[in-house]
Design a protein around this motif. Structure first.
Motif, mmCIF file in Angstrom:
data_model
loop_
_atom_site.group_PDB
_atom_site.id
_atom_site.type_symbol
_atom_site.label_atom_id
_atom_site.label_comp_id
_atom_site.label_asym_id
_atom_site.label_seq_id
_atom_site.Cartn_x
_atom_site.Cartn_y
_atom_site.Cartn_z
ATOM 1 N N TYR A 36 5.872 -0.145 8.994
ATOM 2 C CA TYR A 36 6.777 0.976 8.758
ATOM 3 C C TYR A 36 7.796 1.139 9.894
ATOM 4 C CZ TYR A 36 8.501 5.691 8.107
ATOM 5 O OH TYR A 36 9.319 6.776 7.951
ATOM 6 N N LEU A 37 7.324 0.991 11.144
ATOM 7 C CA LEU A 37 8.204 1.184 12.296
ATOM 8 C C LEU A 37 9.285 0.119 12.402
ATOM 9 C CD1 LEU A 37 5.519 2.192 14.950
ATOM 10 C CD2 LEU A 37 7.297 3.679 14.000
ATOM 11 N N ASN A 38 9.109 -0.950 11.662
ATOM 12 C CA ASN A 38 10.071 -2.045 11.724
ATOM 13 C C ASN A 38 10.766 -2.265 10.379
ATOM 14 O OD1 ASN A 38 9.710 -3.427 14.543
ATOM 15 N ND2 ASN A 38 7.662 -2.895 13.832
ATOM 16 N N GLY A 39 11.217 -1.173 9.806
ATOM 17 C CA GLY A 39 12.022 -1.300 8.604
ATOM 18 C C GLY A 39 11.729 -0.314 7.506
ATOM 19 N N GLY A 40 10.627 0.436 7.601
ATOM 20 C CA GLY A 40 10.295 1.377 6.540
ATOM 21 C C GLY A 40 11.139 2.631 6.595
ATOM 22 N N ASP A 41 11.484 3.174 5.452
ATOM 23 C CA ASP A 41 12.225 4.430 5.419
ATOM 24 C C ASP A 41 11.522 5.464 4.553
ATOM 25 O OD1 ASP A 41 12.628 3.348 2.940
ATOM 26 O OD2 ASP A 41 14.817 3.299 3.045
ATOM 27 N N ALA A 42 10.320 5.126 4.068
ATOM 28 C CA ALA A 42 9.532 6.062 3.272
ATOM 29 C C ALA A 42 8.070 5.625 3.348
ATOM 30 C CB ALA A 42 10.009 6.076 1.819
ATOM 31 N N MET A 43 7.159 6.524 2.986
ATOM 32 C CA MET A 43 5.762 6.126 2.929
ATOM 33 C C MET A 43 5.612 4.963 1.955
ATOM 34 S SD MET A 43 3.615 7.732 4.907
ATOM 35 C CE MET A 43 2.038 7.416 4.132
ATOM 36 N N PRO A 44 4.823 3.956 2.298
ATOM 37 C CA PRO A 44 4.619 2.842 1.366
ATOM 38 C C PRO A 44 3.923 3.359 0.103
ATOM 39 C CG PRO A 44 3.045 2.749 3.179
ATOM 40 C CD PRO A 44 4.044 3.808 3.536
ATOM 41 N N PRO A 45 4.261 2.809 -1.057
ATOM 42 C CA PRO A 45 3.672 3.304 -2.305
ATOM 43 C C PRO A 45 2.219 2.879 -2.451
ATOM 44 C CG PRO A 45 5.048 1.396 -2.738
ATOM 45 C CD PRO A 45 5.234 1.730 -1.284
ATOM 46 N N ARG A 46 1.383 3.838 -2.835
ATOM 47 C CA ARG A 46 0.009 3.500 -3.186
ATOM 48 C C ARG A 46 -0.002 2.837 -4.567
ATOM 49 N NH1 ARG A 46 -2.901 9.236 -2.501
ATOM 50 N NH2 ARG A 46 -0.965 9.874 -3.515
ATOM 51 N N SER A 47 -0.893 1.909 -4.738
ATOM 52 C CA SER A 47 -1.037 1.301 -6.054
ATOM 53 C C SER A 47 -1.519 2.361 -7.044
ATOM 54 C CB SER A 47 -2.049 0.156 -5.983
ATOM 55 O OG SER A 47 -2.268 -0.394 -7.259
ATOM 56 N N GLY A 48 -0.992 2.289 -8.263
ATOM 57 C CA GLY A 48 -1.422 3.233 -9.289
ATOM 58 C C GLY A 48 -2.743 2.856 -9.913
ATOM 59 N N VAL A 49 -3.210 1.630 -9.655
ATOM 60 C CA VAL A 49 -4.467 1.130 -10.206
ATOM 61 C C VAL A 49 -5.286 0.531 -9.068
ATOM 62 C CG1 VAL A 49 -5.550 -0.482 -11.832
ATOM 63 C CG2 VAL A 49 -3.348 0.572 -12.394
ATOM 64 N N ALA A 50 -6.509 1.006 -8.869
ATOM 65 C CA ALA A 50 -7.431 0.425 -7.888
ATOM 66 C C ALA A 50 -6.796 0.284 -6.506
ATOM 67 C CB ALA A 50 -7.951 -0.925 -8.387
ATOM 68 N N ASN A 51 -6.193 1.351 -6.003
ATOM 69 C CA ASN A 51 -5.571 1.276 -4.680
ATOM 70 C C ASN A 51 -6.610 0.977 -3.611
ATOM 71 O OD1 ASN A 51 -3.365 1.726 -2.710
ATOM 72 N ND2 ASN A 51 -4.630 3.461 -2.095
ATOM 73 N N GLY A 52 -6.329 -0.008 -2.778
ATOM 74 C CA GLY A 52 -7.228 -0.328 -1.684
ATOM 75 C C GLY A 52 -6.518 -0.390 -0.351
ATOM 76 N N ASN A 53 -5.266 -0.787 -0.365
ATOM 77 C CA ASN A 53 -4.471 -0.877 0.859
ATOM 78 C C ASN A 53 -3.007 -0.863 0.437
ATOM 79 O OD1 ASN A 53 -2.891 -2.162 3.071
ATOM 80 N ND2 ASN A 53 -4.919 -2.429 4.011
ATOM 81 N N VAL A 54 -2.229 0.038 1.026
ATOM 82 C CA VAL A 54 -0.860 0.236 0.542
ATOM 83 C C VAL A 54 0.031 -0.984 0.747
ATOM 84 C CG1 VAL A 54 -0.910 2.745 0.751
ATOM 85 C CG2 VAL A 54 -0.210 1.354 2.724
ATOM 86 N N TYR A 55 -0.353 -1.905 1.635
ATOM 87 C CA TYR A 55 0.494 -3.066 1.887
ATOM 88 C C TYR A 55 -0.083 -4.377 1.349
ATOM 89 C CZ TYR A 55 3.848 -0.598 4.844
ATOM 90 O OH TYR A 55 4.835 0.233 5.310
#
Length: 378
Positions: free
Chosen positions: A215-234
């Motif tokens: 995020y600190l190296n290019g993100g401008d918003a919270m990363p999206p959580r998966s809508g199905v079986a979220n385990g890790n946003v990245y």
């Protein structure tokens, strides 16, 4: 034991500070818990599910086993003088008072280091010594919420989801312990003590280092959580937890085409690339629709021999019944003075191949003051 012969004064309460002192006790230090005469550490009366042991909560015993209790009112001149005498013989002192409180009590870093230049002075706070959050309550759920952690769990349509345990408190305690041990090593070389400070907020930020690095190296918003079986946003599909016919199955990193061949994703070739985060929900939906048709054991029998990183999702009864849990010898029994026993987790560290256990329960309030005063007089 590695810390045999060292004395630690634990002026902290609840979880973060006491967990640091507990680990030092597990490693062989003598830990003297300094508590207020009326009620002691507040976690003595913090009953979870009403479980009492030897007059205090099971939580208190879990985090304060293998310590001694010394009662003192730090606002009382005589008691404060007694604590200062303790400080002359101590190697480490731990506190978790809000910023400025120890200074007002005459027990700040400058005063204590003047009493004992070799002492390691360890403090844990909510948000550090400065800034607009300085005086806010340093509590685990509040810090999870302020730090962004709560937006990492759950699926995209869910509200913020906190961790189901006091993960920030325990992490801060572990970080404080690392700092204490580092300063003890330095003291062994130079002879001088030092001060180490950790805040819950800094521990929570450090816990997120992988995600924040992105995020600190290019993100401008919270990363999206998966809508199905979220385990890790990245992480891309299939990373997550999926329902099966009789439970749940966790899938870690694995090529989606390989997984598809194993579980029968006939239309897998038509799916978008697995490393495309925008497409991961489409891929996960297909995986979920297939896995729900058979039980967990069926899928593990296919995936594990093929080297796919998969695991059943166990609850505590299933965990405790598993041979893998038994092989770890992960629990221990502690005993109260009347002979009653309580089962707790043990220190996870092994030293020279030795599992570190102790049968001593947490001390009764003030039980050791007379003996400790006698030691000082001698």
């Amino acid at each position: 034991m590695p810390l045999h012969g060292l004395t630690v004064l634990d002026l902290s309460q609840y979880l973060a500070g006491p967990s640091c002192a507990l680990r030092l006790a597990d490693l062989g230090a003598r830990v003297i818990k300094v508590e207020r005469p009326q009620g002691g550490d507040a976690s003595r009366s913090l009953y979870l599910a009403g479980l009492d042991f030897d007059g205090s909560s099971a939580l208190f015993h879990a985090i304060n086993r293998n310590k001694q209790s010394y009662t003192a009112d730090l606002k009382d001149a005589d008691d404060a003088a007694a604590v200062r005498r303790l400080l002359t013989m101590a190697d480490v002192v731990i506190h978790n008072f809000r910023p400025g409180v120890m200074d007002r009590l005459g027990l700040g870093w400058e005063a204590v280091s003047a009493i004992n230049p070799r002492i390691v002075y360890a403090g844990v706070s909510g948000y550090g010594e400065a800034g607009p959050w300085r005086d806010r309550p340093g509590q685990d759920l509040l810090v999870q919420s302020l730090s962004g952690m709560a937006w990492l769990s759950g699926d995209a349509g869910d509200p913020p989801v906190p961790a189901g345990l006091s993960i920030v408190d325990m992490t801060a305690g572990a970080q404080l312990c690392q700092g204490v041990l580092a300063l003890l090593v330095r003291r062994g070389v130079s002879g001088r003590g030092g001060r180490v400070d950790v805040s819950l907020m800094e521990a929570a930020i450090d816990l997120q280092f992988e995600h924040l690095a992105v995020y600190l190296n290019g993100g401008d918003a919270m990363p999206p959580r998966s809508g199905v079986a979220n385990g890790n946003v990245y992480l891309a599909a299939p990373y997550g937890i999926y329902a099966t016919a009789d439970g749940y199955l966790a899938l870690a990193m694995t090529p989606i085409d390989r997984l598809g061949a194993l579980i029968g994703m006939e239309d897998g070739a038509a799916l978008p690339a697995a490393d495309d985060l925008d497409a991961r929900d489409a891929i996960k939906t297909v995986v979920a629709d297939i896995l729900i048709r058979r039980d967990t054991a069926h899928w593990l029998a296919i995936l594990e021999p093929a080297g796919v990183w998969a695991a059943p999702v166990l609850d505590w009864p299933a965990l405790l019944a598993h041979p893998g849990f038994a092989a770890l010898s992960a629990t221990q029994r502690i005993a109260a003075p009347d002979g009653a026993t309580l089962t707790l987790t043990r220190c996870p560290i092994r030293v020279d191949g030795r599992v570190l256990t102790s049968s001593s329960a947490a001390p009764r309030l003030g039980a050791d003051r007379a003996a400790i005063d006698g030691d000082m007089a001698a």
